[in-house]
Design an enzyme around this catalytic site. Structure first.
Site: not given
Length: 320
Positions: A38, A107
């Protein structure tokens, strides 16, 4: 026997802590270690997000037995797929062949830092092109590629493990399950959904590894565990169609402002009772998963959890 994994949750621990957790987890007896990739944490309260590939390099050097995996890397925006193939092969070489490249379509939370987030249909097209680039490079081929989204004039990965790094692909429906069977050697899902496994098998993936992930919160006080889960993991139940498009931690905070503590606790086992955590793990086993990685929610509780897992949880999971 199901391979029991431990999640190096990069959103809730810094880089040095993650390497320490990896060493402890291997010593405790976990079979594989997965790391989230991330740029942001899901919520500000998690408080971390180091670069996963630096952590993987350190973990590869500091461990010797446990299998390693990215869970998962998006190869369509933040990273060019040719670079993903190079760094995956490097981790494969550093770990003496213990690394599996976990890939997914990503994402907005993590990928918008380099530009706009594409529409879902475009993302799927980009993802398939990325797989067409990564797989031959992992296999040692010299690649020239010209697609609608990516160009590779000339690429070759020089340092690779003896056996090519395998790819496992995240799936949430028939289209992605078919991609996983066509391009990968394993499927990834964070839901204990037997139908995903069946679609994967029908598309040609029968006999390949099936990777799952289950979040729990072990601790001596169930009420405190429920508070931690609500504070840091209340986004978990929104589903990937929502999670894929929200742009930042503040958006996840707004989207989950009305989620109650009891709502989160219904989906994540909390407290000291080993039986409830075993049952949470069992849902993936019963759905046909061969590899299941545990997330222990709460960055400060990892050493305590790993000691408990060594003595109580892992012996029970070996019986499943």
């Amino acid at each position: 026997m199901v391979s029991v994994g431990y999640t190096l949750m990069s959103e809730q621990a810094g880089p040095k802590q993650l390497v320490d957790h990896a060493i402890r987890a291997e010593a405790a007896g976990f079979d594989h270690l997965v790391v989230s990739d991330h740029y942001y944490p899901w919520l500000d309260s998690q408080g971390h997000s180091p670069y996963a590939w630096s952590v993987l390099g350190a973990v590869a050097h500091a461990t010797s037995r446990a299998q390693l995996m990215s869970f998962v890397t998006c190869p369509i925006r933040r990273y060019h797929p040719a670079v993903v193939a190079q760094k995956a092969s490097t981790i494969g070489a550093l770990s003496d062949g213990r690394f599996t490249l976990g890939l997914g379509a990503g994402e907005n939370l993590n990928e918008h830092v380099v530009g706009s987030w594409p529409h879902v249909q475009q993302r799927h097209e980009m993802f398939e092109e990325a797989l067409q680039i990564i797989r031959p490079l992992l296999n040692g081929e010299t690649l020239t590629f010209s697609g609608n989204h990516f160009d590779v004039p000339d690429a070759y990965v020089w340092d690779r493990p003896e056996r090519p790094v395998p790819m496992a692909i995240a799936a949430s429906g028939r289209q992605s399950a078919t991609l996983a069977a066509e391009y990968g050697s394993g499927i990834i899902s964070t839901e204990p959904d037997r139908h995903i496994i069946e679609m994967y098998d029908d598309a040609g993936g029968a006999g390949q590894p099936r990777y799952g992930q289950v979040a729990i919160c072990y601790g001596p006080d169930e009420a405190e565990c429920r508070k931690i889960v609500h504070d840091q993991f209340r986004w978990f139940g929104m589903g990937w169609k929502v999670n894929a498009d929200l742009p930042g931690p503040e958006s996840f905070a707004a989207a989950t402002q009305f989620v109650r503590e009891e709502d989160v606790a219904q989906g994540i086992s909390c407290g000291p009772d080993v039986d409830v955590h075993v049952e949470a793990f069992r849902t993936f086993v019963d759905a046909g998963f061969t590899h299941v990685a545990i997330i222990q929610v709460g960055g400060e509780s990892q050493p305590m959890f790993l000691d408990w897992a060594r003595d109580q949880l892992l012996p029970r999971l070996r019986e499943l």
